[in-house]
Design a protein around this motif. Structure first.
Motif, mmCIF file in Angstrom:
data_model
loop_
_atom_site.group_PDB
_atom_site.id
_atom_site.type_symbol
_atom_site.label_atom_id
_atom_site.label_comp_id
_atom_site.label_asym_id
_atom_site.label_seq_id
_atom_site.Cartn_x
_atom_site.Cartn_y
_atom_site.Cartn_z
ATOM 1 N N GLU A 190 -6.217 -0.745 4.934
ATOM 2 C CA GLU A 190 -5.693 -0.062 3.752
ATOM 3 C C GLU A 190 -4.885 1.174 4.123
ATOM 4 O OE1 GLU A 190 -7.856 -0.856 -0.018
ATOM 5 O OE2 GLU A 190 -9.618 -0.479 1.238
ATOM 6 N N GLY A 191 -4.308 1.157 5.319
ATOM 7 C CA GLY A 191 -3.441 2.233 5.784
ATOM 8 C C GLY A 191 -2.999 1.952 7.209
ATOM 9 N N GLN A 192 -1.936 2.626 7.653
ATOM 10 C CA GLN A 192 -1.400 2.351 8.990
ATOM 11 C C GLN A 192 -2.423 2.593 10.089
ATOM 12 O OE1 GLN A 192 1.243 0.821 9.441
ATOM 13 N NE2 GLN A 192 2.980 1.491 8.186
ATOM 14 N N GLU A 193 -3.265 3.616 9.912
ATOM 15 C CA GLU A 193 -4.248 3.932 10.946
ATOM 16 C C GLU A 193 -5.365 2.886 11.018
ATOM 17 O OE1 GLU A 193 -5.569 5.748 7.124
ATOM 18 O OE2 GLU A 193 -3.676 5.615 8.230
ATOM 19 N N ASP A 194 -5.469 2.055 9.998
ATOM 20 C CA ASP A 194 -6.519 1.030 9.963
ATOM 21 C C ASP A 194 -6.115 -0.254 10.681
ATOM 22 O OD1 ASP A 194 -7.887 2.779 8.316
ATOM 23 O OD2 ASP A 194 -7.418 1.703 6.470
ATOM 24 N N ARG A 254 -8.827 -5.449 15.824
ATOM 25 C CA ARG A 254 -9.874 -5.507 16.854
ATOM 26 C C ARG A 254 -11.125 -6.170 16.286
ATOM 27 N NH1 ARG A 254 -9.213 0.715 18.185
ATOM 28 N NH2 ARG A 254 -7.439 0.705 19.643
ATOM 29 N N ASN A 255 -11.469 -5.844 15.043
ATOM 30 C CA ASN A 255 -12.627 -6.480 14.415
ATOM 31 C C ASN A 255 -12.423 -7.987 14.279
ATOM 32 O OD1 ASN A 255 -13.954 -4.049 14.109
ATOM 33 N ND2 ASN A 255 -13.417 -3.789 11.952
ATOM 34 N N VAL A 256 -11.225 -8.384 13.841
ATOM 35 C CA VAL A 256 -10.941 -9.797 13.628
ATOM 36 C C VAL A 256 -11.058 -10.585 14.929
ATOM 37 C CG1 VAL A 256 -9.150 -11.456 12.932
ATOM 38 C CG2 VAL A 256 -9.476 -9.338 11.627
ATOM 39 N N THR A 257 -10.623 -9.981 16.029
ATOM 40 C CA THR A 257 -10.553 -10.691 17.317
ATOM 41 C C THR A 257 -11.665 -10.278 18.268
ATOM 42 O OG1 THR A 257 -9.028 -9.031 18.231
ATOM 43 C CG2 THR A 257 -8.052 -10.918 17.092
ATOM 44 N N TYR A 283 1.576 -6.163 8.866
ATOM 45 C CA TYR A 283 0.929 -5.188 8.000
ATOM 46 C C TYR A 283 1.752 -3.908 7.886
ATOM 47 C CZ TYR A 283 -3.179 -8.203 8.393
ATOM 48 O OH TYR A 283 -4.032 -9.267 8.344
ATOM 49 N N ARG A 284 2.350 -3.491 8.989
ATOM 50 C CA ARG A 284 3.099 -2.234 8.985
ATOM 51 C C ARG A 284 4.293 -2.303 8.036
ATOM 52 N NH1 ARG A 284 0.220 0.601 12.160
ATOM 53 N NH2 ARG A 284 -0.515 -0.041 14.235
ATOM 54 N N ARG A 285 4.856 -3.486 7.880
ATOM 55 C CA ARG A 285 5.978 -3.649 6.955
ATOM 56 C C ARG A 285 5.557 -3.347 5.525
ATOM 57 N NH1 ARG A 285 10.293 -8.665 6.747
ATOM 58 N NH2 ARG A 285 11.140 -8.244 4.679
ATOM 59 N N PHE A 286 4.267 -3.510 5.237
ATOM 60 C CA PHE A 286 3.734 -3.232 3.903
ATOM 61 C C PHE A 286 2.943 -1.933 3.881
ATOM 62 C CE2 PHE A 286 4.517 -7.762 4.058
ATOM 63 C CZ PHE A 286 5.046 -8.050 2.816
ATOM 64 N N GLY A 287 3.315 -1.002 4.741
ATOM 65 C CA GLY A 287 2.662 0.298 4.768
ATOM 66 C C GLY A 287 1.281 0.277 5.388
ATOM 67 N N GLY A 288 0.968 -0.783 6.138
ATOM 68 C CA GLY A 288 -0.351 -0.896 6.753
ATOM 69 C C GLY A 288 -1.430 -1.331 5.786
ATOM 70 N N VAL A 289 -1.035 -1.737 4.596
ATOM 71 C CA VAL A 289 -2.003 -2.093 3.558
ATOM 72 C C VAL A 289 -1.969 -3.595 3.322
ATOM 73 C CG1 VAL A 289 -2.713 -1.766 1.162
ATOM 74 C CG2 VAL A 289 -1.732 0.147 2.448
ATOM 75 N N ARG A 338 -16.159 -9.167 6.042
ATOM 76 C CA ARG A 338 -16.494 -9.430 7.435
ATOM 77 C C ARG A 338 -15.830 -8.443 8.373
ATOM 78 N NH1 ARG A 338 -14.720 -15.492 8.052
ATOM 79 N NH2 ARG A 338 -14.191 -14.641 10.077
ATOM 80 N N ASN A 339 -14.600 -8.002 8.063
ATOM 81 C CA ASN A 339 -13.788 -7.308 9.063
ATOM 82 C C ASN A 339 -13.317 -5.910 8.682
ATOM 83 O OD1 ASN A 339 -13.498 -9.563 11.061
ATOM 84 N ND2 ASN A 339 -12.587 -10.580 9.295
ATOM 85 N N TRP A 340 -13.606 -5.457 7.466
ATOM 86 C CA TRP A 340 -13.202 -4.103 7.096
ATOM 87 C C TRP A 340 -14.027 -3.627 5.919
ATOM 88 C CZ3 TRP A 340 -11.111 -1.144 10.396
ATOM 89 C CH2 TRP A 340 -10.607 0.103 10.024
ATOM 90 N N SER A 341 -14.025 -2.325 5.731
ATOM 91 C CA SER A 341 -14.807 -1.695 4.674
ATOM 92 C C SER A 341 -14.308 -2.138 3.292
ATOM 93 C CB SER A 341 -14.698 -0.177 4.805
ATOM 94 O OG SER A 341 -15.451 0.467 3.817
#
Length: 392
Positions: free
Chosen positions: A39-43, A49-52, A69-75, A107-110
């Protein structure tokens, strides 16, 4: 292991290991289990890493995927879509007078599954029925969720206090099938209204490609589903069911041909994956007299990143390059038929409806309440502890 305990982490109605729930079952809450997304570029890189995890993929290779993801603002849109789905399910449950809170975990993010299960336990909701946002049988689309349920119960030390059952794979439930029909029929009818003959129109039903070895292990091992296992067989059956419904809406569309294609391959070139690739197939279609294509993403329940990027960007660009008219049709999202179907499945499981009375739009269903021994093995890691299925 005794018959009475053949299904770890299960409710009393599912613990014996019968294919279908043996008796009506009270549940305290519904657990909506999603894939998750940044839900952001830093995520983005931590999410990948979680997915893989466990595959040793360096960050520089993950960055090759991160640009989507970065093309969509990391979201990723997937979390917002699951929030909307959760709200829609809650509204449908309330409309039917079903007092069942809904907890959502990924499974992979908050919010992670562990957070959702702990939240449920803290509220005294210890008998959970899970709905995973994946309709088909394979390791990544079913068993991996079941392994995550087991892992979470052990990590939170709630095993023995909390049970998790899982709603059957819903690929051929009418609510899921119907949610694809309207948009596809409208798109195909539009091509014909514009003057294209039915023979010049093609439907490309698309889903996530998986390694061929994983596909061959999908579904129970005591049944021959063909070279692509239950995963491919289920998709082919769903595509045929959708097209039957489309033709019932508009008889002109009975002459439109269709095929199953795959997208989002991520493995090394040396590893066989299910084919053909959607973009490669699009490039071949003009030579077959095709002028218009409708891309129907039957492998996905919402417009998440692999729909927005792989289809709305790459596949539509491939169609433009090939000189084809193209449209991507809708995913279920919060379509009322889909949401109503989810709650139908909840009620079906609570009431332990006889299998003969359960709705199924293909000859493959209705699928099992309790996954069978040896179902959907992970080729890389074998069988790990899993909830909602008979242990191998």
């Amino acid at each position: 292991m005794t018959a009475a305990s053949s299904v770890p982490y299960a409710s009393p109605a599912s613990a014996p290991g019968e294919s279908f729930a043996a008796a009506p079952q009270r549940y305290d809450a519904l657990l909506l289990a999603g894939f998750g997304g940044p839900e952001g570029q830093e995520d983005v890189i931590p999410f990948l890493r979680n997915v893989t995890r466990g595959r040793g993929i360096p960050d520089e290779r993950l960055e090759e995927v991160a640009h989507h993801y970065r093309r969509f603002g990391g979201v990723s849109p997937i979390n917002a879509q699951n929030r909307a789905l959760k709200a829609a399910i809650e509204a449908e449950l309330a409309e039917r007078g079903i007092d069942l809170p809904v907890y959502w975990g990924n499974r992979n993010w908050s919010p992670y599954l562990s957070e959702a299960v702990q939240q449920a336990a803290d509220a005294g909701d210890t008998r959970l029925l899970a709905f995973a946002t994946s309709a088909y049988s394979s390791f990544s689309s079913c068993r991996q969720y079941r392994e995550d349920f087991a892992r979470v119960l052990e990590e939170t030390e709630l095993a023995g206090a909390v049970t998790i059952d899982k709603i059957r794979q819903f690929f051929d439930h009418p609510g899921f099938i119907d949610s694809f029909v309207g948009s596809l029929a409208e798109s195909l009818g539009g091509f014909l209204d514009e003057g294209l003959p039915a023979g010049a129109v093609r439907v490309l039903f698309t889903t996530h490609s998986i390694p061929t070895a994983d596909a061959q292990r999908s579904g129970p091992r005591d049944r021959d589903f063909g070279p692509g296992g239950a995963y491919e067989a289920q998709h082919l059956a769903v595509a045929a069911a959708v097209m039957r419904r489309v033709a019932q809406r508009d008889a002109r569309l009975s002459g439109v041909a269709w095929e199953l294609v795959y997208q989002s391959r991520s493995g090394p070139a040396s590893q066989p994956w299910l084919e053909p690739d959607v973009c490669e197939r699009i490039a071949q279609l003009p030579a077959e007299g095709v002028e218009g294509i409708a891309i129907s993403p039957i492998g996905f329940v919402s417009d998440h990143m692999e729909v927005l990027w792989d289809l709305d960007t790459e596949a539509l660009e491939a169609a433009e390059d090939a000189g084809l008219r193209a449209v991507r049709t809708a995913t279920p999202g919060t379509d009322p038929a889909f949401v109503s179907g989810i709650v139908d499945l909840v009620e079906e499981r609570m009431a332990a409806v006889d299998p003969a009375a359960r709705p199924a739009e293909t000859a493959l269903g209705p699928w099992f309440d309790v996954c069978r021994p040896g179902c959907c093995e992970n080729v890389r890691a074998g069988f790990r502890p899993a909830a909602a299925g008979v242990a191998p």
